[in-house]
Design a protein around this motif. Sequence first.
Motif, PDB file in Angstrom:
ATOM      1  N   TYR A   1      65.400 -28.269 -39.563  1.00  0.00           N
ATOM      2  CA  TYR A   1      64.104 -27.596 -39.477  1.00  0.00           C
ATOM      3  C   TYR A   1      63.585 -27.732 -38.047  1.00  0.00           C
ATOM      4  O   TYR A   1      63.488 -28.839 -37.517  1.00  0.00           O
ATOM      5  CB  TYR A   1      63.086 -28.181 -40.456  1.00  0.00           C
ATOM      6  CG  TYR A   1      61.811 -27.371 -40.478  1.00  0.00           C
ATOM      7  CD1 TYR A   1      61.707 -26.238 -41.282  1.00  0.00           C
ATOM      8  CD2 TYR A   1      60.744 -27.709 -39.654  1.00  0.00           C
ATOM      9  CE1 TYR A   1      60.553 -25.464 -41.274  1.00  0.00           C
ATOM     10  CE2 TYR A   1      59.586 -26.936 -39.648  1.00  0.00           C
ATOM     11  CZ  TYR A   1      59.496 -25.816 -40.454  1.00  0.00           C
ATOM     12  OH  TYR A   1      58.359 -25.042 -40.433  1.00  0.00           O
ATOM     13  N   ALA A   2      63.253 -26.600 -37.411  1.00  0.00           N
ATOM     14  CA  ALA A   2      62.856 -26.590 -36.004  1.00  0.00           C
ATOM     15  C   ALA A   2      61.471 -25.995 -35.811  1.00  0.00           C
ATOM     16  O   ALA A   2      60.987 -25.226 -36.638  1.00  0.00           O
ATOM     17  CB  ALA A   2      63.862 -25.793 -35.190  1.00  0.00           C
ATOM     18  N   TRP A   3      60.848 -26.389 -34.700  1.00  0.00           N
ATOM     19  CA  TRP A   3      59.554 -25.852 -34.275  1.00  0.00           C
ATOM     20  C   TRP A   3      59.759 -25.167 -32.929  1.00  0.00           C
ATOM     21  O   TRP A   3      59.648 -25.803 -31.877  1.00  0.00           O
ATOM     22  CB  TRP A   3      58.529 -26.967 -34.130  1.00  0.00           C
ATOM     23  CG  TRP A   3      58.180 -27.639 -35.401  1.00  0.00           C
ATOM     24  CD1 TRP A   3      57.204 -27.288 -36.276  1.00  0.00           C
ATOM     25  CD2 TRP A   3      58.815 -28.803 -35.966  1.00  0.00           C
ATOM     26  NE1 TRP A   3      57.187 -28.150 -37.346  1.00  0.00           N
ATOM     27  CE2 TRP A   3      58.162 -29.095 -37.183  1.00  0.00           C
ATOM     28  CE3 TRP A   3      59.873 -29.623 -35.571  1.00  0.00           C
ATOM     29  CZ2 TRP A   3      58.526 -30.157 -37.991  1.00  0.00           C
ATOM     30  CZ3 TRP A   3      60.247 -30.676 -36.372  1.00  0.00           C
ATOM     31  CH2 TRP A   3      59.573 -30.940 -37.567  1.00  0.00           C
ATOM     32  N   PRO A   4      60.067 -23.858 -32.905  1.00  0.00           N
ATOM     33  CA  PRO A   4      60.315 -23.182 -31.631  1.00  0.00           C
ATOM     34  C   PRO A   4      59.064 -23.132 -30.757  1.00  0.00           C
ATOM     35  O   PRO A   4      58.002 -22.719 -31.204  1.00  0.00           O
ATOM     36  CB  PRO A   4      60.742 -21.773 -32.046  1.00  0.00           C
ATOM     37  CG  PRO A   4      61.135 -21.889 -33.480  1.00  0.00           C
ATOM     38  CD  PRO A   4      60.287 -22.983 -34.050  1.00  0.00           C
ATOM     39  N   LYS A   5      59.216 -23.584 -29.523  1.00  0.00           N
ATOM     40  CA  LYS A   5      58.157 -23.499 -28.526  1.00  0.00           C
ATOM     41  C   LYS A   5      58.632 -22.550 -27.420  1.00  0.00           C
ATOM     42  O   LYS A   5      59.689 -21.942 -27.525  1.00  0.00           O
ATOM     43  CB  LYS A   5      57.851 -24.880 -27.947  1.00  0.00           C
ATOM     44  CG  LYS A   5      57.505 -25.924 -29.016  1.00  0.00           C
ATOM     45  CD  LYS A   5      56.208 -25.605 -29.718  1.00  0.00           C
ATOM     46  CE  LYS A   5      55.837 -26.688 -30.722  1.00  0.00           C
ATOM     47  NZ  LYS A   5      54.666 -26.347 -31.520  1.00  0.00           N
ATOM     48  N   LYS A   6      57.866 -22.456 -26.329  1.00  0.00           N
ATOM     49  CA  LYS A   6      58.246 -21.530 -25.272  1.00  0.00           C
ATOM     50  C   LYS A   6      59.561 -21.923 -24.608  1.00  0.00           C
ATOM     51  O   LYS A   6      60.428 -21.095 -24.412  1.00  0.00           O
ATOM     52  CB  LYS A   6      57.137 -21.444 -24.223  1.00  0.00           C
ATOM     53  CG  LYS A   6      55.960 -20.606 -24.682  1.00  0.00           C
ATOM     54  CD  LYS A   6      55.005 -20.371 -23.558  1.00  0.00           C
ATOM     55  CE  LYS A   6      53.882 -19.439 -23.992  1.00  0.00           C
ATOM     56  NZ  LYS A   6      52.953 -19.167 -22.895  1.00  0.00           N
ATOM     57  N   SER A   7      59.722 -23.172 -24.233  1.00  0.00           N
ATOM     58  CA  SER A   7      60.934 -23.565 -23.520  1.00  0.00           C
ATOM     59  C   SER A   7      61.683 -24.694 -24.203  1.00  0.00           C
ATOM     60  O   SER A   7      62.705 -25.137 -23.710  1.00  0.00           O
ATOM     61  CB  SER A   7      60.587 -23.979 -22.087  1.00  0.00           C
ATOM     62  OG  SER A   7      59.679 -25.064 -22.112  1.00  0.00           O
ATOM     63  N   ALA A   8      61.194 -25.173 -25.345  1.00  0.00           N
ATOM     64  CA  ALA A   8      61.871 -26.255 -26.061  1.00  0.00           C
ATOM     65  C   ALA A   8      61.781 -25.999 -27.561  1.00  0.00           C
ATOM     66  O   ALA A   8      60.875 -25.318 -28.033  1.00  0.00           O
ATOM     67  CB  ALA A   8      61.243 -27.597 -25.706  1.00  0.00           C
ATOM     68  N   ARG A   9      62.751 -26.545 -28.279  1.00  0.00           N
ATOM     69  CA  ARG A   9      62.819 -26.338 -29.730  1.00  0.00           C
ATOM     70  C   ARG A   9      63.106 -27.677 -30.397  1.00  0.00           C
ATOM     71  O   ARG A   9      64.251 -28.005 -30.701  1.00  0.00           O
ATOM     72  CB  ARG A   9      63.921 -25.322 -30.028  1.00  0.00           C
ATOM     73  CG  ARG A   9      64.019 -24.853 -31.463  1.00  0.00           C
ATOM     74  CD  ARG A   9      65.052 -23.726 -31.547  1.00  0.00           C
ATOM     75  NE  ARG A   9      65.127 -23.179 -32.875  1.00  0.00           N
ATOM     76  CZ  ARG A   9      66.021 -23.545 -33.790  1.00  0.00           C
ATOM     77  NH1 ARG A   9      66.909 -24.466 -33.504  1.00  0.00           N
ATOM     78  NH2 ARG A   9      66.026 -22.993 -34.978  1.00  0.00           N
ATOM     79  N   PRO A  10      62.068 -28.506 -30.620  1.00  0.00           N
ATOM     80  CA  PRO A  10      62.295 -29.782 -31.313  1.00  0.00           C
ATOM     81  C   PRO A  10      62.667 -29.545 -32.774  1.00  0.00           C
ATOM     82  O   PRO A  10      62.249 -28.549 -33.376  1.00  0.00           O
ATOM     83  CB  PRO A  10      60.953 -30.504 -31.188  1.00  0.00           C
ATOM     84  CG  PRO A  10      59.953 -29.445 -30.904  1.00  0.00           C
ATOM     85  CD  PRO A  10      60.668 -28.313 -30.235  1.00  0.00           C
ATOM     86  N   TYR A  11      63.467 -30.456 -33.336  1.00  0.00           N
ATOM     87  CA  TYR A  11      63.909 -30.271 -34.716  1.00  0.00           C
ATOM     88  C   TYR A  11      64.212 -31.610 -35.369  1.00  0.00           C
ATOM     89  O   TYR A  11      64.383 -32.634 -34.701  1.00  0.00           O
ATOM     90  CB  TYR A  11      65.157 -29.377 -34.771  1.00  0.00           C
ATOM     91  CG  TYR A  11      66.348 -29.944 -34.050  1.00  0.00           C
ATOM     92  CD1 TYR A  11      67.248 -30.795 -34.699  1.00  0.00           C
ATOM     93  CD2 TYR A  11      66.577 -29.631 -32.711  1.00  0.00           C
ATOM     94  CE1 TYR A  11      68.335 -31.311 -34.033  1.00  0.00           C
ATOM     95  CE2 TYR A  11      67.663 -30.154 -32.043  1.00  0.00           C
ATOM     96  CZ  TYR A  11      68.543 -30.989 -32.704  1.00  0.00           C
ATOM     97  OH  TYR A  11      69.628 -31.520 -32.036  1.00  0.00           O
ATOM     98  N   VAL A  12      64.255 -31.584 -36.689  1.00  0.00           N
ATOM     99  CA  VAL A  12      64.714 -32.721 -37.492  1.00  0.00           C
ATOM    100  C   VAL A  12      65.876 -32.224 -38.344  1.00  0.00           C
ATOM    101  O   VAL A  12      65.970 -31.031 -38.653  1.00  0.00           O
ATOM    102  CB  VAL A  12      63.600 -33.315 -38.382  1.00  0.00           C
ATOM    103  CG1 VAL A  12      62.527 -33.976 -37.535  1.00  0.00           C
ATOM    104  CG2 VAL A  12      62.995 -32.256 -39.295  1.00  0.00           C
ATOM    105  N   THR A  13      66.760 -33.148 -38.724  1.00  0.00           N
ATOM    106  CA  THR A  13      67.932 -32.771 -39.497  1.00  0.00           C
ATOM    107  C   THR A  13      68.327 -33.894 -40.442  1.00  0.00           C
ATOM    108  O   THR A  13      68.038 -35.060 -40.187  1.00  0.00           O
ATOM    109  CB  THR A  13      69.112 -32.409 -38.573  1.00  0.00           C
ATOM    110  OG1 THR A  13      70.235 -32.017 -39.369  1.00  0.00           O
ATOM    111  CG2 THR A  13      69.512 -33.587 -37.696  1.00  0.00           C
ATOM    112  N   GLY A  14      68.972 -33.525 -41.535  1.00  0.00           N
ATOM    113  CA  GLY A  14      69.470 -34.510 -42.477  1.00  0.00           C
ATOM    114  C   GLY A  14      70.501 -33.884 -43.387  1.00  0.00           C
ATOM    115  O   GLY A  14      70.501 -32.662 -43.593  1.00  0.00           O
ATOM    116  N   GLY A  15      71.402 -34.712 -43.911  1.00  0.00           N
ATOM    117  CA  GLY A  15      72.413 -34.166 -44.792  1.00  0.00           C
ATOM    118  C   GLY A  15      73.368 -35.218 -45.314  1.00  0.00           C
ATOM    119  O   GLY A  15      73.120 -36.425 -45.213  1.00  0.00           O
ATOM    120  N   VAL A  16      74.455 -34.742 -45.876  1.00  0.00           N
ATOM    121  CA  VAL A  16      75.470 -35.603 -46.479  1.00  0.00           C
ATOM    122  C   VAL A  16      76.807 -35.297 -45.820  1.00  0.00           C
ATOM    123  O   VAL A  16      76.971 -34.279 -45.147  1.00  0.00           O
ATOM    124  CB  VAL A  16      75.567 -35.386 -48.001  1.00  0.00           C
ATOM    125  CG1 VAL A  16      74.264 -35.780 -48.676  1.00  0.00           C
ATOM    126  CG2 VAL A  16      75.924 -33.940 -48.332  1.00  0.00           C
ATOM    127  N   GLY A  17      77.767 -36.208 -46.020  1.00  0.00           N
ATOM    128  CA  GLY A  17      79.061 -35.965 -45.413  1.00  0.00           C
ATOM    129  C   GLY A  17      80.114 -36.953 -45.843  1.00  0.00           C
ATOM    130  O   GLY A  17      79.893 -37.794 -46.725  1.00  0.00           O
TER     131      GLY A  17
END
Length: 196
Positions: free
Chosen positions: A114-130
């Motif tokens: 899940y990301a928060w697009p900004k003008k020059s940066a796109r911070p995000y969080v992630t999670g999952g299994v593997g």
Amino acid sequence: MTTRRNQALLIIVMSLTVLLAFPSPAAAQSDQAMQKLKSWPAKGDLSVAGSLGVPNAFDNDFDNFEPTLTGTLEWHLDEHLSLRVLAGFTDFDADINGNANSAQILILNGNAVYAWPKKSARPYVTGGVGMYDQDFDGPAFPGGGDIHPGINAGGGCDIALQGDWSLRLEGWFHGFAGGDEPDSFFSGTVGLKYRF
């Protein structure tokens, strides 16, 4: 005299108005480049990324920083949400009872991002299994390794570069069950991402 001055002033004002109202082709190209630079993935876009970093095992025997390599393929459901597959490799060395030992771990994860697009940066969080393929070398681990299920969670930031390229900074935690130490570690990576 006043009329000529007023006419000259009117011509200057009109010329400036025309110049400002219709930007030059170079300025238009610059604006398009900036829009492309600041654009982020949209619904249906794919992107690939490759990263290099260092892991840190949550085990005192494995305290050396060794390289980790990761690659991702990401499918963007919209500008905020995406699904990605991560494949990676990391290696931990340890001196146990005076003997050199190593643990290699192959990583295959499926994540939501899940990301928060900004003008020059796109911070995000992630999670999952593997799945984590743990393999050992050295006298402290005569039994070799095996494949174990696990989880991961983390976050990062994509920083816009030219065109469809971005710089990726990422950190995440990995943990898996049923394996020998090290069965959990943190990793920080830096890499490049390309959207197409």
